[in-house]
Design a protein around this motif. Structure first.
Motif, mmCIF file in Angstrom:
data_model
loop_
_atom_site.group_PDB
_atom_site.id
_atom_site.type_symbol
_atom_site.label_atom_id
_atom_site.label_comp_id
_atom_site.label_asym_id
_atom_site.label_seq_id
_atom_site.Cartn_x
_atom_site.Cartn_y
_atom_site.Cartn_z
ATOM 1 N N LYS A 5 -7.916 3.306 8.174
ATOM 2 C CA LYS A 5 -6.665 3.299 8.939
ATOM 3 C C LYS A 5 -6.938 3.595 10.412
ATOM 4 C CE LYS A 5 -2.147 5.491 9.169
ATOM 5 N NZ LYS A 5 -1.285 6.537 8.626
ATOM 6 N N ASN A 6 -7.764 4.590 10.680
ATOM 7 C CA ASN A 6 -8.089 4.933 12.076
ATOM 8 C C ASN A 6 -8.854 3.807 12.759
ATOM 9 O OD1 ASN A 6 -6.885 7.485 12.360
ATOM 10 N ND2 ASN A 6 -8.511 8.417 11.175
ATOM 11 N N ALA A 7 -9.747 3.146 12.019
ATOM 12 C CA ALA A 7 -10.488 2.026 12.590
ATOM 13 C C ALA A 7 -9.540 0.869 12.928
ATOM 14 C CB ALA A 7 -11.569 1.562 11.626
ATOM 15 N N ASN A 9 -6.323 1.144 13.579
ATOM 16 C CA ASN A 9 -5.513 1.582 14.725
ATOM 17 C C ASN A 9 -6.311 1.497 16.020
ATOM 18 O OD1 ASN A 9 -3.215 2.100 13.218
ATOM 19 N ND2 ASN A 9 -3.772 4.219 12.836
ATOM 20 N N PHE A 10 -7.598 1.817 15.954
ATOM 21 C CA PHE A 10 -8.470 1.710 17.123
ATOM 22 C C PHE A 10 -8.483 0.266 17.633
ATOM 23 C CE2 PHE A 10 -12.720 0.404 18.561
ATOM 24 C CZ PHE A 10 -12.820 1.140 19.728
ATOM 25 N N VAL A 11 -8.697 -0.666 16.727
ATOM 26 C CA VAL A 11 -8.750 -2.084 17.117
ATOM 27 C C VAL A 11 -7.413 -2.517 17.703
ATOM 28 C CG1 VAL A 11 -8.982 -4.440 16.242
ATOM 29 C CG2 VAL A 11 -10.578 -2.670 15.488
ATOM 30 N N GLY A 12 -6.332 -2.139 17.048
ATOM 31 C CA GLY A 12 -5.008 -2.507 17.553
ATOM 32 C C GLY A 12 -4.746 -1.964 18.944
ATOM 33 N N ASP A 13 -5.120 -0.721 19.179
ATOM 34 C CA ASP A 13 -4.912 -0.131 20.499
ATOM 35 C C ASP A 13 -5.807 -0.768 21.556
ATOM 36 O OD1 ASP A 13 -2.780 1.684 20.113
ATOM 37 O OD2 ASP A 13 -4.136 3.100 19.139
ATOM 38 N N LYS A 14 -7.028 -1.145 21.179
ATOM 39 C CA LYS A 14 -7.912 -1.815 22.141
ATOM 40 C C LYS A 14 -7.347 -3.181 22.522
ATOM 41 C CE LYS A 14 -11.298 -0.440 23.707
ATOM 42 N NZ LYS A 14 -11.443 0.341 24.960
ATOM 43 N N VAL A 15 -6.781 -3.892 21.559
ATOM 44 C CA VAL A 15 -6.164 -5.197 21.843
ATOM 45 C C VAL A 15 -4.963 -5.009 22.766
ATOM 46 C CG1 VAL A 15 -4.867 -7.112 20.811
ATOM 47 C CG2 VAL A 15 -6.999 -6.339 19.756
ATOM 48 N N GLN A 16 -4.125 -4.035 22.473
ATOM 49 C CA GLN A 16 -2.960 -3.779 23.315
ATOM 50 C C GLN A 16 -3.376 -3.346 24.721
ATOM 51 O OE1 GLN A 16 -0.782 -1.062 20.754
ATOM 52 N NE2 GLN A 16 0.677 -2.689 20.289
ATOM 53 N N SER A 17 -4.440 -2.579 24.816
ATOM 54 C CA SER A 17 -4.954 -2.170 26.120
ATOM 55 C C SER A 17 -5.428 -3.382 26.914
ATOM 56 C CB SER A 17 -6.103 -1.174 25.942
ATOM 57 O OG SER A 17 -6.695 -0.884 27.185
ATOM 58 N N ALA A 18 -6.153 -4.274 26.244
ATOM 59 C CA ALA A 18 -6.647 -5.476 26.918
ATOM 60 C C ALA A 18 -5.489 -6.364 27.372
ATOM 61 C CB ALA A 18 -7.578 -6.252 25.992
ATOM 62 N N ASP A 59 -5.653 3.055 25.771
ATOM 63 C CA ASP A 59 -7.064 3.471 25.814
ATOM 64 C C ASP A 59 -7.222 4.883 25.235
ATOM 65 O OD1 ASP A 59 -8.221 1.182 26.859
ATOM 66 O OD2 ASP A 59 -8.123 1.872 28.935
ATOM 67 N N SER A 60 -6.310 5.770 25.592
ATOM 68 C CA SER A 60 -6.369 7.146 25.088
ATOM 69 C C SER A 60 -6.161 7.193 23.586
ATOM 70 C CB SER A 60 -5.303 8.007 25.767
ATOM 71 O OG SER A 60 -5.568 8.114 27.139
ATOM 72 N N LYS A 61 -5.187 6.431 23.111
ATOM 73 C CA LYS A 61 -4.931 6.393 21.674
ATOM 74 C C LYS A 61 -6.118 5.786 20.932
ATOM 75 C CE LYS A 61 -0.893 5.081 20.167
ATOM 76 N NZ LYS A 61 0.363 4.302 20.015
ATOM 77 N N ALA A 62 -6.720 4.748 21.502
ATOM 78 C CA ALA A 62 -7.874 4.115 20.862
ATOM 79 C C ALA A 62 -9.028 5.103 20.752
ATOM 80 C CB ALA A 62 -8.304 2.872 21.644
ATOM 81 N N GLU A 63 -9.251 5.862 21.797
ATOM 82 C CA GLU A 63 -10.327 6.852 21.771
ATOM 83 C C GLU A 63 -10.068 7.914 20.701
ATOM 84 O OE1 GLU A 63 -13.899 8.564 22.415
ATOM 85 O OE2 GLU A 63 -13.222 6.630 23.194
ATOM 86 N N ALA A 64 -8.825 8.342 20.575
ATOM 87 C CA ALA A 64 -8.481 9.333 19.551
ATOM 88 C C ALA A 64 -8.713 8.764 18.151
ATOM 89 C CB ALA A 64 -7.018 9.763 19.716
ATOM 90 N N HIS A 65 -8.331 7.510 17.936
ATOM 91 C CA HIS A 65 -8.553 6.871 16.629
ATOM 92 C C HIS A 65 -10.047 6.699 16.358
ATOM 93 C CE1 HIS A 65 -4.385 6.230 15.732
ATOM 94 N NE2 HIS A 65 -4.192 5.531 16.830
ATOM 95 N N LYS A 66 -10.795 6.384 17.388
ATOM 96 C CA LYS A 66 -12.241 6.217 17.241
ATOM 97 C C LYS A 66 -12.881 7.545 16.809
ATOM 98 C CE LYS A 66 -16.327 5.159 20.016
ATOM 99 N NZ LYS A 66 -16.770 4.802 21.377
ATOM 100 N N GLN A 67 -12.481 8.604 17.491
ATOM 101 C CA GLN A 67 -13.015 9.926 17.151
ATOM 102 C C GLN A 67 -12.634 10.329 15.729
ATOM 103 O OE1 GLN A 67 -15.179 11.748 18.931
ATOM 104 N NE2 GLN A 67 -15.203 10.058 20.376
ATOM 105 N N ALA A 68 -11.397 10.060 15.350
ATOM 106 C CA ALA A 68 -10.944 10.410 14.003
ATOM 107 C C ALA A 68 -11.683 9.599 12.941
ATOM 108 C CB ALA A 68 -9.435 10.190 13.896
#
Length: 71
Positions: A5-7, A9-18, A59-68
């Motif tokens: 789930k975190n992975a 969410n990470f991808v989704g947030d990176k796409v939204q950031s881009a 970007d911040s949310k993606a980093e948090a998901h990556k760490q989790a």
């Protein structure tokens, strides 16, 4: 399961950031275009600021998901 789930969410947030980053750059170009009307340029400048905030948030949310996902 949480890692997957975190992975995702990470991808989704990176796409939204881009997406926000691309929109920001487009709006910056419109804001600089001397052939565009003043109202259009002001709107584009405001949109660029909003896009930058969105880009940073994702970007911040993606980093948090990556760490989790890695812990």
């Amino acid at each position: 399961m949480d890692t997957i789930k975190n992975a995702a969410n990470f991808v989704g947030d990176k796409v939204q950031s881009a997406t926000s980053g691309a929109s920001k750059e487009t709006n910056k170009e419109v804001a600089k275009d001397s052939n565009a009307g003043v109202g259009t340029r002001l709107q584009a400048a405001g949109d660029a600021v909003s896009d930058k905030a969105s880009e940073s948030k994702h970007d911040s949310k993606a980093e948090a998901h990556k760490q989790a996902a890695t812990h």
